[in-house]
Structure formats: structure tokens, C-alpha cells
Design a protein around this motif. Structure first.
Motif, short mmCIF file in Angstrom:
data_model
loop_
_atom_site.label_atom_id
_atom_site.label_comp_id
_atom_site.label_asym_id
_atom_site.label_seq_id
_atom_site.Cartn_x
_atom_site.Cartn_y
_atom_site.Cartn_z
N THR A 1 11.52 -9.50 -8.87
CA THR A 1 10.26 -9.41 -8.13
C THR A 1 9.48 -8.23 -8.67
OG1 THR A 1 11.20 -10.32 -6.09
CG2 THR A 1 9.19 -8.99 -5.88
N ARG A 2 8.25 -8.50 -9.08
CA ARG A 2 7.42 -7.39 -9.58
C ARG A 2 6.69 -6.77 -8.41
NH1 ARG A 2 6.12 -5.84 -14.29
NH2 ARG A 2 6.77 -7.76 -15.30
N LEU A 3 6.95 -5.50 -8.18
CA LEU A 3 6.32 -4.78 -7.07
C LEU A 3 5.18 -3.91 -7.59
CD1 LEU A 3 6.32 -3.98 -4.06
CD2 LEU A 3 7.83 -2.08 -4.68
N THR A 4 4.04 -4.10 -7.00
CA THR A 4 2.87 -3.26 -7.28
C THR A 4 2.62 -2.37 -6.08
OG1 THR A 4 1.91 -5.04 -8.59
CG2 THR A 4 0.43 -3.28 -7.90
N VAL A 5 2.36 -1.09 -6.33
CA VAL A 5 2.05 -0.15 -5.24
C VAL A 5 0.60 0.29 -5.40
CG1 VAL A 5 2.66 2.02 -4.12
CG2 VAL A 5 4.45 0.62 -5.19
N LYS A 6 -0.19 0.04 -4.38
CA LYS A 6 -1.62 0.36 -4.44
C LYS A 6 -1.88 1.73 -3.82
CE LYS A 6 -2.97 -4.49 -4.06
NZ LYS A 6 -3.65 -5.50 -3.23
N PRO A 7 -2.65 2.56 -4.49
CA PRO A 7 -2.93 3.89 -3.95
C PRO A 7 -3.93 3.83 -2.80
CG PRO A 7 -4.03 3.57 -6.06
CD PRO A 7 -3.20 2.36 -5.84
N PHE B 1 23.86 -5.82 -5.51
CA PHE B 1 23.14 -4.67 -6.05
C PHE B 1 21.65 -4.98 -6.11
CE2 PHE B 1 26.95 -2.63 -7.87
CZ PHE B 1 27.81 -3.70 -7.98
N TRP B 2 20.88 -3.92 -6.00
CA TRP B 2 19.47 -3.98 -6.37
C TRP B 2 19.26 -3.01 -7.52
CZ3 TRP B 2 15.53 -7.12 -5.16
CH2 TRP B 2 15.65 -7.94 -4.02
N TYR B 3 18.65 -3.55 -8.59
CA TYR B 3 18.29 -2.73 -9.74
C TYR B 3 16.77 -2.69 -9.84
CZ TYR B 3 22.93 -2.26 -11.87
OH TYR B 3 24.24 -1.93 -12.13
N LYS B 4 16.29 -1.56 -10.32
CA LYS B 4 14.86 -1.36 -10.54
C LYS B 4 14.63 -1.23 -12.04
CE LYS B 4 11.52 2.40 -9.81
NZ LYS B 4 11.34 3.72 -9.16
N GLN B 5 13.59 -1.92 -12.52
CA GLN B 5 13.25 -1.83 -13.94
C GLN B 5 11.79 -1.43 -14.05
OE1 GLN B 5 13.17 -5.51 -16.21
NE2 GLN B 5 14.08 -4.50 -17.97
N PRO B 6 11.52 -0.13 -14.19
CA PRO B 6 10.13 0.33 -14.34
C PRO B 6 9.60 -0.04 -15.72
CG PRO B 6 11.65 2.18 -14.49
CD PRO B 6 12.48 0.96 -14.19
N GLN C 1 0.86 -1.18 0.00
CA GLN C 1 0.00 0.00 0.00
C GLN C 1 0.89 1.23 0.00
OE1 GLN C 1 -3.28 -1.11 0.22
NE2 GLN C 1 -3.94 0.93 -0.42
N GLU C 2 0.47 2.23 -0.72
CA GLU C 2 1.22 3.50 -0.74
C GLU C 2 1.48 3.96 0.69
OE1 GLU C 2 -0.91 6.48 -2.91
OE2 GLU C 2 0.84 7.75 -3.20
N ALA C 3 2.69 4.43 0.93
CA ALA C 3 3.15 4.95 2.22
C ALA C 3 3.56 3.85 3.21
CB ALA C 3 2.14 5.87 2.89
N GLU C 4 3.29 2.60 2.85
CA GLU C 4 3.70 1.51 3.72
C GLU C 4 5.11 1.04 3.37
OE1 GLU C 4 0.70 2.02 5.90
OE2 GLU C 4 1.64 0.08 6.30
N GLN D 1 6.01 4.67 -2.68
CA GLN D 1 5.36 5.62 -3.57
C GLN D 1 4.92 4.92 -4.85
OE1 GLN D 1 8.26 8.75 -4.07
NE2 GLN D 1 8.25 9.27 -1.90
N LEU D 2 3.97 5.53 -5.52
CA LEU D 2 3.46 4.92 -6.75
C LEU D 2 4.58 4.70 -7.77
CD1 LEU D 2 0.09 6.86 -7.19
CD2 LEU D 2 0.43 4.55 -6.29
N GLY D 3 5.55 5.60 -7.77
CA GLY D 3 6.67 5.49 -8.70
C GLY D 3 7.63 4.37 -8.38
N ASP D 4 7.43 3.71 -7.24
CA ASP D 4 8.29 2.57 -6.90
C ASP D 4 7.85 1.30 -7.62
OD1 ASP D 4 8.50 3.64 -3.42
OD2 ASP D 4 9.75 4.18 -5.15
N ALA D 5 6.68 1.34 -8.22
CA ALA D 5 6.19 0.15 -8.92
C ALA D 5 7.13 -0.20 -10.06
CB ALA D 5 4.78 0.41 -9.45
N ALA D 6 7.62 -1.42 -10.05
CA ALA D 6 8.62 -1.84 -11.04
C ALA D 6 8.99 -3.29 -10.78
CB ALA D 6 9.87 -0.97 -10.93
N MET D 7 9.83 -3.82 -11.68
CA MET D 7 10.52 -5.08 -11.41
C MET D 7 11.80 -4.74 -10.67
SD MET D 7 9.31 -8.04 -12.38
CE MET D 7 10.56 -9.23 -12.88
N TYR D 8 12.09 -5.51 -9.64
CA TYR D 8 13.32 -5.30 -8.89
C TYR D 8 14.19 -6.55 -9.03
CZ TYR D 8 11.47 -1.07 -6.84
OH TYR D 8 10.98 0.21 -6.67
#
Lengths: 115, 115
Positions: free
Chosen positions: A109-115, A35-40, A14-17, A83-90
Motif C-alpha cells: 500500500t502506497r501511503l501519502t502524507v499531506k502537509p 510483519f509490516w515493512y516500510k519501503q520509503p 493528513q499530517e498528524a491524523e 508524519q511526513l516521513g511516514d510516506a512510503a510503501m507498506y
């Protein structure tokens, strides 16, 4: 050979969590980098954070921090105040400090951020 | 901020045809890499390149593959006679120094579809 395992194909927060993404790796080497890479959705792989294996202190980069447990060969990523912009593959990645410097990636890992 | 750029974003090719994937690394970078990601699988290292020659290559990088830096800016991956299993996302990356703690900067990737 070194292998990297990400056991969570998908995660949701959830957003902000706060959310933690898991990563384990297998190596016989004592010196390496993680390393951790983000792939939006835009597809470009962006470096989020890195950790030197010889450092005991966990790396922190603003809302991103890691929990590096060398003995357990674990390298999890914590995202605070999601944040919503964190949604991505990590992707978690390993890189040897010796010889071949190619990166070994986890499956992501595909991360979904819910508003 | 400087970026690694890749063209085309999507390439569709008939099996058996040659394909060239192009990359423009960040201008002051000296180390170049190609990775591939088959759909649903891990990002895998193909090859690294420095000083106009291959530094390391994986077992995936067989005689069908070649890399070249034809001028001061481009870095290309050629697949001589494509196979169905070459269908994947191909990522180019560059770094300014070798050393395992140096981050690699990735491009957006080229999605290669072999028919």
C-alpha cells in the motif's frame, strides 16, 4: 499455500491524523508471524512491527500499532499522528513458524502524507 | 546501525547475458535470502541460504539461478541467461538467527532491466 492480500493500493492521510492500512491473509497453520515493512523512496525495506500469532495482545511500537484478528485472519496497521516521513510503501508479510521460513508479502500500500 | 548493502543499484543487461547481483549481509548474520519484485507486483521469495548451502528455494528459482557466498562477506545471485521477464527489483536480506519471529533485514535492492 499462504497468501497475503492488501486491498488498498494507495492511501492518503493528513499530517498528524491517523490512518489504518488493511491486510488479510490465508493460511491453514495455527502458528505463524506477521510483519509490516516500510519501503520509503530510498528503497530499503524497514521492519515496522511484528506480531506473533499465539499472542492475543496487539503489538505496539510507538505511533504504530496493529489490530490482529486471528479468527478473521486480519492484520491491520494503524499509524497515529502521521508524519511526513511516514510516506512510503507498506508491505504486510506472513512467515510460517514451521519448516520453510520464507516471507510471503502482500502487494503493498502506497501511503501519502499531506502537509 | 548495520545495513545490508547491494550493488549495483541498477543493472541493465542484454537478454541472454549473465548477470551477477551482489549483496553484503550484516556481518554477524548467518541466514541469507533473495527476493524479487516485478514492477507493480508482490515481493516474492527466491531462495534462502545457510551454512554455505541452499536451505529453501521457490519455484521461481530454476536452473538459471544460482547463489554463492564466495568469501566471508559477499552473497551473490547469478542469473545465467537472462530473459525479459527477469526484469525486476531484487532484494537481498539477512537475519542473525533462523526462527520465524526473527526479522529479516533488507538491502536497498538492485533494479535489473533486461533489454
Amino acid at each position: 499455500a499462504q497468501t497475503v492480500t492488501q486491498s488498498q493500493p494507495e492511501m492518503s492521510v493528513q499530517e498528524a491524523e491517523t490512518v489504518t492500512l488493511s491486510c488479510t491473509y490465508d493460511t491453514s497453520e495455527s502458528d505463524y508471524y506477521l510483519f509490516w515493512y516500510k519501503q520509503p523512496p530510498s528503497r530499503q525495506m524497514i521492519l515496522v512491527i511484528r506480531q506473533e500469532a499465539y499472542k492475543q495482545q496487539n503489538a505496539t511500537e510507538n505511533r504504530f500499532s496493529v489490530n490482529f484478528q486471528k479468527a478473521a485472519k486480519s492484520f491491520s496497521l494503524k499509524i497515529s499522528d502521521s508524519q511526513l516521513g511516514d510516506a512510503a510503501m507498506y508491505f504486510c508479510a506472513y512467515r510460517s513458524a514451521y519448516g520453510n521460513n520464507d516471507m510471503r508479502f502482500g502487494a503493498g500500500t502506497r501511503l501519502t502524507v499531506k502537509p | 546501525e548495520p545495513e545490508v548493502t547491494q550493488t549495483p543499484s541498477h543493472q541493465v543487461t542484454q537478454m541472454g547475458q549473465e548477470v551477477i547481483l551482489r549483496c553484503v549481509p550484516i556481518s554477524n548474520h548467518l541466514y541469507f535470502y533473495w527476493y524479487r519484485q516485478i514492477l507493480g507486483q508482490k515481493v516474492e521469495f527466491l531462495v534462502s541460504f545457510y551454512n554455505n548451502e541452499i536451505s529453501e528455494k521457490s519455484e521461481i528459482f530454476d536452473d538459471q539461478f544460482s547463489v554463492e557466498r564466495p568469501d566471508g562477506s559477499n552473497f551473490t545471485l547469478k542469473i545465467r541467461s537472462t530473459k525479459l521477464e527477469d526484469s525486476a527489483m531484487y532484494f537481498c536480506a539477512s537475519s542473525d538467527r533462523t526462527g520465524a519471529n526473527q526479522p529479516q533485514h533488507f538491502g536497498d535492492g538492485t533494479r535489473l532491466s533486461i533489454l
